[in-house]
Design a protein around this motif. Structure first.
Motif, PDB file in Angstrom:
ATOM      1  N   ARG A 221       0.852  -1.191   0.000  1.00  0.00           N
ATOM      2  CA  ARG A 221       0.000   0.000   0.000  1.00  0.00           C
ATOM      3  C   ARG A 221       0.890   1.244   0.000  1.00  0.00           C
ATOM      4  O   ARG A 221       1.993   1.208   0.535  1.00  0.00           O
ATOM      5  N   PRO A 222       0.420   2.347  -0.550  1.00  0.00           N
ATOM      6  CA  PRO A 222       1.224   3.568  -0.564  1.00  0.00           C
ATOM      7  C   PRO A 222       1.644   3.984   0.850  1.00  0.00           C
ATOM      8  O   PRO A 222       0.826   3.997   1.771  1.00  0.00           O
ATOM      9  N   GLY A 223       2.932   4.272   1.026  1.00  0.00           N
ATOM     10  CA  GLY A 223       3.451   4.762   2.296  1.00  0.00           C
ATOM     11  C   GLY A 223       3.643   3.739   3.388  1.00  0.00           C
ATOM     12  O   GLY A 223       4.041   4.090   4.494  1.00  0.00           O
ATOM     13  N   VAL A 224       3.363   2.470   3.125  1.00  0.00           N
ATOM     14  CA  VAL A 224       3.492   1.451   4.163  1.00  0.00           C
ATOM     15  C   VAL A 224       4.961   1.282   4.548  1.00  0.00           C
ATOM     16  O   VAL A 224       5.858   1.450   3.724  1.00  0.00           O
ATOM     17  N   LEU A 225       5.192   0.967   5.815  1.00  0.00           N
ATOM     18  CA  LEU A 225       6.544   0.748   6.303  1.00  0.00           C
ATOM     19  C   LEU A 225       6.926  -0.712   6.111  1.00  0.00           C
ATOM     20  O   LEU A 225       6.203  -1.617   6.515  1.00  0.00           O
ATOM     21  N   LEU A 226       8.055  -0.915   5.490  1.00  0.00           N
ATOM     22  CA  LEU A 226       8.585  -2.240   5.207  1.00  0.00           C
ATOM     23  C   LEU A 226       9.762  -2.459   6.153  1.00  0.00           C
ATOM     24  O   LEU A 226      10.582  -1.568   6.327  1.00  0.00           O
ATOM     25  N   ARG A 227       9.839  -3.631   6.790  1.00  0.00           N
ATOM     26  CA  ARG A 227      10.960  -3.917   7.680  1.00  0.00           C
ATOM     27  C   ARG A 227      11.745  -5.087   7.128  1.00  0.00           C
ATOM     28  O   ARG A 227      11.182  -6.115   6.773  1.00  0.00           O
ATOM     29  N   LEU A 228      13.060  -4.922   7.067  1.00  0.00           N
ATOM     30  CA  LEU A 228      13.958  -5.981   6.632  1.00  0.00           C
ATOM     31  C   LEU A 228      14.780  -6.404   7.842  1.00  0.00           C
ATOM     32  O   LEU A 228      15.352  -5.539   8.520  1.00  0.00           O
ATOM     33  N   ALA A 229      14.783  -7.699   8.111  1.00  0.00           N
ATOM     34  CA  ALA A 229      15.464  -8.242   9.284  1.00  0.00           C
ATOM     35  C   ALA A 229      14.870  -7.605  10.542  1.00  0.00           C
ATOM     36  O   ALA A 229      13.698  -7.297  10.581  1.00  0.00           O
ATOM     37  N   ARG A 230      15.682  -7.411  11.536  1.00  0.00           N
ATOM     38  CA  ARG A 230      15.174  -6.934  12.819  1.00  0.00           C
ATOM     39  C   ARG A 230      15.014  -5.420  12.881  1.00  0.00           C
ATOM     40  O   ARG A 230      14.119  -4.915  13.553  1.00  0.00           O
ATOM     41  N   ASP A 231      15.875  -4.678  12.188  1.00  0.00           N
ATOM     42  CA  ASP A 231      15.925  -3.254  12.492  1.00  0.00           C
ATOM     43  C   ASP A 231      16.120  -2.310  11.312  1.00  0.00           C
ATOM     44  O   ASP A 231      16.451  -1.149  11.496  1.00  0.00           O
ATOM     45  N   VAL A 232      15.890  -2.770  10.091  1.00  0.00           N
ATOM     46  CA  VAL A 232      16.046  -1.893   8.934  1.00  0.00           C
ATOM     47  C   VAL A 232      14.654  -1.597   8.378  1.00  0.00           C
ATOM     48  O   VAL A 232      13.942  -2.507   7.970  1.00  0.00           O
ATOM     49  N   GLU A 233      14.278  -0.321   8.395  1.00  0.00           N
ATOM     50  CA  GLU A 233      12.956   0.067   7.924  1.00  0.00           C
ATOM     51  C   GLU A 233      13.069   0.959   6.698  1.00  0.00           C
ATOM     52  O   GLU A 233      14.007   1.761   6.591  1.00  0.00           O
ATOM     53  N   ALA A 234      12.116   0.810   5.795  1.00  0.00           N
ATOM     54  CA  ALA A 234      12.118   1.615   4.575  1.00  0.00           C
ATOM     55  C   ALA A 234      10.686   1.835   4.099  1.00  0.00           C
ATOM     56  O   ALA A 234       9.816   0.997   4.327  1.00  0.00           O
ATOM     57  N   ARG A 235      10.474   2.962   3.460  1.00  0.00           N
ATOM     58  CA  ARG A 235       9.213   3.260   2.787  1.00  0.00           C
ATOM     59  C   ARG A 235       9.474   3.268   1.290  1.00  0.00           C
ATOM     60  O   ARG A 235      10.422   3.891   0.836  1.00  0.00           O
ATOM     61  N   VAL A 236       8.618   2.564   0.563  1.00  0.00           N
ATOM     62  CA  VAL A 236       8.750   2.511  -0.898  1.00  0.00           C
ATOM     63  C   VAL A 236       7.884   3.618  -1.487  1.00  0.00           C
ATOM     64  O   VAL A 236       6.697   3.734  -1.179  1.00  0.00           O
ATOM     65  N   VAL A 237       8.501   4.451  -2.331  1.00  0.00           N
ATOM     66  CA  VAL A 237       7.801   5.572  -2.954  1.00  0.00           C
ATOM     67  C   VAL A 237       7.998   5.476  -4.459  1.00  0.00           C
ATOM     68  O   VAL A 237       9.135   5.504  -4.941  1.00  0.00           O
ATOM     69  N   PRO A 238       6.898   5.341  -5.223  1.00  0.00           N
ATOM     70  CA  PRO A 238       7.041   5.365  -6.683  1.00  0.00           C
ATOM     71  C   PRO A 238       7.640   6.696  -7.127  1.00  0.00           C
ATOM     72  O   PRO A 238       7.288   7.743  -6.592  1.00  0.00           O
ATOM     73  N   ASP A 239       8.578   6.666  -8.066  1.00  0.00           N
ATOM     74  CA  ASP A 239       9.208   7.890  -8.572  1.00  0.00           C
ATOM     75  C   ASP A 239       8.151   8.863  -9.035  1.00  0.00           C
ATOM     76  O   ASP A 239       7.199   8.490  -9.717  1.00  0.00           O
ATOM     77  N   GLY A 240       8.303  10.111  -8.650  1.00  0.00           N
ATOM     78  CA  GLY A 240       7.354  11.138  -9.031  1.00  0.00           C
ATOM     79  C   GLY A 240       6.381  11.477  -7.911  1.00  0.00           C
ATOM     80  O   GLY A 240       5.789  12.537  -7.917  1.00  0.00           O
TER      81      GLY A 240
END
Length: 94
Positions: A73-92
């Motif tokens: 979903r737009p703006g959802v927080l993605l977590r990789l492993a225990r402590d790495v967080e990222a938000r995926v934003v489509p270019d533009g």
């Protein structure tokens, strides 16, 4: 937390890899070299796929099944492993 910008119609590999098409998310030893791939379809739909990582990829606290595309979903927080967080934003998008 990082922001991962993905071009519409493109994909980005997240992890510790230092060559090729990777987006490096710091020097986190608990990340796999090729941890997860995020992609955005031509219609703007975002997806994530865990690449068989050792410590998992999580969405809404739920560990994703390796090698299976899961919609983001737009703006959802993605977590990789225990402590790495990222938000995926489509270019533009902002």
């Amino acid at each position: 937390m990082g922001v991962v910008r993905v071009p519409v119609g493109g994909q980005v590999l997240l992890g510790r890899r230092t060559e090729g098409r990777s987006k490096i998310l710091g020097v986190h030893r608990n990340l796999s070299r090729s941890h997860a791939t995020v992609e955005v379809d031509e219609d703007g739909t975002a997806w994530v796929r865990d690449e068989g990582s050792m410590n998992g990829t999580f969405l809404d606290g739920r560990r994703l099944t390796p090698h299976t595309r899961t919609a983001l979903r737009p703006g959802v927080l993605l977590r990789l492993a225990r402590d790495v967080e990222a938000r995926v934003v489509p270019d533009g998008d902002h």
